[in-house]
Design a protein around this motif. Structure first.
Motif, PDB file in Angstrom:
ATOM      1  N   CYS A 337      57.786  11.198  85.781  1.00 25.45           N
ATOM      2  CA  CYS A 337      57.264  12.375  86.465  1.00 25.45           C
ATOM      3  C   CYS A 337      55.747  12.424  86.323  1.00 25.45           C
ATOM      4  O   CYS A 337      55.138  11.656  85.580  1.00 25.45           O
ATOM      5  CB  CYS A 337      57.894  13.654  85.927  1.00 25.45           C
ATOM      6  N   PHE A 338      55.155  13.345  87.061  1.00 23.21           N
ATOM      7  CA  PHE A 338      53.712  13.525  87.115  1.00 23.21           C
ATOM      8  C   PHE A 338      53.355  14.923  86.637  1.00 23.21           C
ATOM      9  O   PHE A 338      54.187  15.828  86.645  1.00 23.21           O
ATOM     10  CB  PHE A 338      53.212  13.338  88.557  1.00 23.21           C
ATOM     11  N   ILE A 339      52.112  15.093  86.243  1.00 25.07           N
ATOM     12  CA  ILE A 339      51.617  16.423  85.913  1.00 25.07           C
ATOM     13  C   ILE A 339      51.120  17.055  87.209  1.00 25.07           C
ATOM     14  O   ILE A 339      50.083  16.668  87.745  1.00 25.07           O
ATOM     15  CB  ILE A 339      50.488  16.365  84.869  1.00 25.07           C
ATOM     16  N   ARG A 340      51.899  17.958  87.734  1.00 23.94           N
ATOM     17  CA  ARG A 340      51.649  18.621  89.014  1.00 23.94           C
ATOM     18  C   ARG A 340      51.874  17.659  90.191  1.00 23.94           C
ATOM     19  O   ARG A 340      52.033  16.459  90.001  1.00 23.94           O
ATOM     20  CB  ARG A 340      50.274  19.290  89.057  1.00 23.94           C
ATOM     21  N   THR A 341      51.869  18.210  91.364  1.00 21.74           N
ATOM     22  CA  THR A 341      52.147  17.432  92.566  1.00 21.74           C
ATOM     23  C   THR A 341      51.013  16.435  92.813  1.00 21.74           C
ATOM     24  O   THR A 341      49.848  16.824  92.851  1.00 21.74           O
ATOM     25  CB  THR A 341      52.279  18.374  93.774  1.00 21.74           C
ATOM     26  N   PRO A 342      51.336  15.157  92.947  1.00 23.46           N
ATOM     27  CA  PRO A 342      50.273  14.165  93.145  1.00 23.46           C
ATOM     28  C   PRO A 342      49.422  14.463  94.373  1.00 23.46           C
ATOM     29  O   PRO A 342      49.937  14.771  95.445  1.00 23.46           O
ATOM     30  CB  PRO A 342      51.048  12.854  93.310  1.00 23.46           C
ATOM     31  N   ALA A 343      48.114  14.375  94.156  1.00 20.42           N
ATOM     32  CA  ALA A 343      47.159  14.554  95.250  1.00 20.42           C
ATOM     33  C   ALA A 343      46.686  13.173  95.686  1.00 20.42           C
ATOM     34  O   ALA A 343      46.008  12.474  94.937  1.00 20.42           O
ATOM     35  CB  ALA A 343      45.982  15.413  94.798  1.00 20.42           C
ATOM     36  N   GLY A 369      45.243  22.640  84.962  1.00 19.90           N
ATOM     37  CA  GLY A 369      45.523  22.861  86.375  1.00 19.90           C
ATOM     38  C   GLY A 369      45.283  21.662  87.250  1.00 19.90           C
ATOM     39  O   GLY A 369      45.412  21.764  88.477  1.00 19.90           O
ATOM     40  N   ALA A 370      44.943  20.515  86.657  1.00 21.79           N
ATOM     41  CA  ALA A 370      44.593  19.330  87.431  1.00 21.79           C
ATOM     42  C   ALA A 370      45.776  18.377  87.556  1.00 21.79           C
ATOM     43  O   ALA A 370      46.812  18.537  86.899  1.00 21.79           O
ATOM     44  CB  ALA A 370      43.405  18.615  86.791  1.00 21.79           C
TER      45      ALA A 370
END
Length: 523
Positions: A337-343, A369-370
Motif C-alpha cells: 500500500c501507499f501513504i495516501r492516494t498516489p499522485a 498530509g503528503a
C-alpha cells in the motif's frame, strides 16, 4: 478438539466487519490514510483468510490528498443483500473537518466496486447497514445527542431508512441508544441483526484504547425502545489489566456460520516489550452462544484467547504466500500500500521487469498530509526480519532505502544518501520522533561500493538492528539495540499500526530507485 490461533488477521487490520454468502465469508477492515482503501478478505472456515483485493482501489473512489495521519477511512461495514455486496464507511477529511459517509456496491466482492454514493445529512462515524426481512434497508451510525453531550465523548446511536433507488436516506430518524453504562463514552460502531423475534443492537463503547468494550441491547421493534443487556459489556479486556496479552478488545461484528454456529470478529492488540502496541489493532475471532435471548462471547471464559476452539467447519487453507516478493509480476501484490492516494506515476513494474522501480519525488517521509514515494506493508510479528536489494544512482540531495514507521512524525529510515558532498555516499540511520530528526548512526560507503546495496532490519521484540552490505549476505551492522517503541501507538499516537517498506526522495524530483526484492519473515 481442533483449535486455531488468534489473531486471524495479524497486523494493522482494525474494525473488522463480516458477512456470509452461503458457505463463503467476506471481511473488511479500516485503512485510514493508506491507499488502496479497505482490504477485503475471503474465507471458507472463518479461520483461514486470503485477501482478494481492495474495495477502494481507484483515485476516483478515494482521494486522500492532504489527509492527516490517522484520518481517512474509518470502520467499514460489509453486507450482502439480494445478489449485491454493500460496503459503507466514513471518510474523515481532517482532525476537525467533515466526516462524510458513503457506500459502494458490487456483485463481485473481488471488484471492481462502484463509485461512492455520498449520503447527505448523515452525521457521525462508523456507519452500518441493516436489511430487514421485508427487504427495506436501514442505516445506523453515531451522532451528537440532540440534547447535547452530558459528558465528554457522549454519543448517540441513530437509525434512518436508506432508499436503495434514490441512494439517499429518507424518512424520520430514530434514536436507538444513548449509553449503556453511566459515563461510558464514545458510543460508535453500531450493527443491527434480527435473530428470531428480536432486533439486536451491537455497540462499540469506551473508546478504542484500554477501556474499549462491546455492549448489546435488544428490542422487538426495529425503532425501539431497546433494553440493555444485563451482562453488559459482553466483551472487554479492561478488567484484565494493562499487562494482559491481548488488550483494548472491542468493535465487534457477528456472523451466523452455515452450520448454525455463531461467531464474533473484533479488534484487539498484542502489546510486547511492555505496554507497546507496534502492530496496532488486529482482527480476532471468538465463538458466541445465545443464552436466554442474549449473546455470550466465548462461554465460560468471556474473553478473547490466543488459542481457541475452531469452528466446526471443514478446514480450508489457502496457498501460502511467499515471504519474499521478487516483483516478477506486472501488478503489485495485495499486501502493498501507499501513504495516501498516489499522485502521478509513483512506481513501475514494467520499466525494469523483475524490479520495483520507485519514482523519486521531492516529498520527504516527514511531510504530513503528503504522498511520498513509498511502498510498504504491515508489521505482523513482534520479531521479524526485512531484507531488500536496492539499485540506485543518487542525484544531488537524494535518499533511498527502507523505512519502519508509524507516521510522518515517528519512524526510522535506513537510507543511502549523497547529501554530504564532501563525504560522497553514506549509509545512515535516521530516527524521527515527535517530528524531530536525529541521525543515530552514519558510515561512508567504501569506494568499491557499486550502485547495488543490501539493506536489512531485524526486530527482536522492541530491539532493532539495522545492517547493510555491498555484497549479498555480507552484512555490516550499522546500529543495534535501537528502541522500537517509537513506532507503537502508545508513543506515536494515532489509530494505525507499524508499516515497513521502501522509499526514495530527491529534492529535484528526478530519477528512481530500483528494488530487486523485498523479504519479510518472522523470527
Amino acid at each position: 478438539m481442533r483449535t486455531f490461533r488468534n489473531p486471524i488477521l495479524p497486523g494493522f487490520y482494525p474494525d473488522p466487519s463480516i458477512c456470509r454468502v452461503d458457505e463463503d465469508y467476506y471481511m473488511v477492515t479500516s485503512t485510514f490514510e493508506y491507499f488502496p482503501g479497505v482490504p477485503i478478505f475471503h474465507s471458507r472456515d472463518l479461520v483461514n483468510w486470503r485477501q482478494i483485493g481492495h474495495v477502494l482501489d481507484r483515485p476516483s473512489q478515494l482521494d486522500l490528498s492532504g489527509v492527516p495521519a490517522s484520518r481517512g477511512i474509518y470502520a467499514p461495514t460489509i453486507r450482502y443483500h439480494e445478489g449485491v455486496f454493500y460496503m459503507v464507511t466514513t471518510f474523515v477529511e481532517s482532525a476537525a473537518g467533515a466526516r462524510r459517509n458513503f457506500y459502494v456496491t458490487t456483485q463481485d466482492p473481488a471488484g471492481p466496486w462502484s463509485e461512492p454514493n455520498w449520503l447527505e445529512e448523515a452525521p457521525g462515524i462508523d456507519p452500518s447497514l441493516f436489511f430487514d426481512t421485508d427487504g427495506r434497508a436501514y442505516y445506523t451510525g453515531n451522532r451528537m445527542p440532540p440534547g447535547g453531550q452530558r459528558y465528554p465523548k457522549h454519543m448517540e446511536i441513530w437509525l434512518q431508512e436508506l432508499d436503495l433507488d434514490k441512494k439517499q436516506l429518507v424518512g424520520p430518524t430514530y434514536s436507538l441508544w444513548d449509553g449503556a453504562l453511566n459515563g461510558i463514552h464514545a458510543q460508535e460502531g453500531p450493527h443491527l441483526y434480527k435473530v428470531g423475534e428480536w432486533y439486536y443492537l451491537l455497540i462499540a463503547e469506551g473508546g478504542t484504547g484500554f477501556t474499549h468494550s462491546v455492549t448489546v441491547a435488544r428490542s422487538r421493534s426495529l425503532t425501539g425502545p431497546y433494553e440493555t443487556g444485563k451482562t453488559n459489556p459482553i466483551l472487554t479486556h479492561r478488567h484484565l489489566g494493562r499487562g494482559a496479552d491481548i488488550v483494548n478488545v472491542g468493535h465487534a461484528d457477528l456472523v451466523e456460520a452455515h452450520n448454525g454456529e455463531w461467531w464474533l470478529v473484533c479488534l484487539g492488540s498484542r502489546p510486547y516489550g511492555g505496554p507497546f502496541r507496534n502492530m496496532g489493532r488486529e482482527t480476532f475471532l471468538a465463538p458466541l452462544a445465545w443464552e436466554e435471548g442474549w449473546p455470550v462471547v466465548n462461554p465460560g471464559k468471556g474473553i478473547i484467547e490466543e488459542v481457541m476452539r475452531a469452528p466446526n467447519l471443514p478446514e480450508h487453507r489457502w496457498p501460502s504466500a511467499s515471504s519474499c516478493d521478487n516483483f516478477d509480476r506486472f501488478a503489485l501484490d495485495n499486501i502493498w500500500c501507499f501513504i495516501r492516494t498516489p499522485a502521478g506515476e509513483l512506481y513501475s513494474l514494467r520499466e525494469r521487469p523483475g524490479f520495483l522501480r520507485l519514482k523519486s519525488k521531492p516529498v520527504r517521509m516527514t511531510e504530513e498530509g503528503a504522498n511520498p514515494a513509498f511502498v510498504g506493508r504491515r508489521q505482523q510479528h513482534a520479531s521479524f526480519a526485512v531484507r531488500t536489494a536496492l539499485e540506485w544512482e543518487p542525484a544531488n540531495k537524494s535518499e533511498a532505502g527502507i523505512v519502519f514507521l508509524s507516521s510522518h512524525a515517528y519512524h526510522y529510515r535506513l537510507e543511502i544518501a549523497d547529501a554530504i558532498a564532501e563525504e560522497g555516499r553514506v549509509i545512515r540511520l535516521v530516527r524521527t520522533e515527535a517530528g524531530i530528526e536525529t541521525t543515530l548512526a552514519q558510515s561512508p560507503l567504501p569506494p568499491e561500493a557499486g550502485s547495488r546495496m543490501y539493506l536489512k532490519l531485524e526486530a527482536y521484540g522492541q530491539k532493532l538492528t539495522f545492517s547493510y552490505g555491498i555484497e549479498s549476505e555480507q552484512w555490516k551492522v550499522l546500529a543495534e539495540g535501537v528502541d522500537g517503541t517509537i513506532v507503537s501507538t502508545d508513543v506515536a499516537g494515532g489509530f494505525t499500526g507499524a508499516m515497513i517498506g521502501m522509499f526514495t526522495v530527491c529534492e529535484a524530483g528526478i530519477g528512481a530507485a530500483d528494488f530487486d526484492y523485498f523479504e519479510y519473515a518472522p523470527l
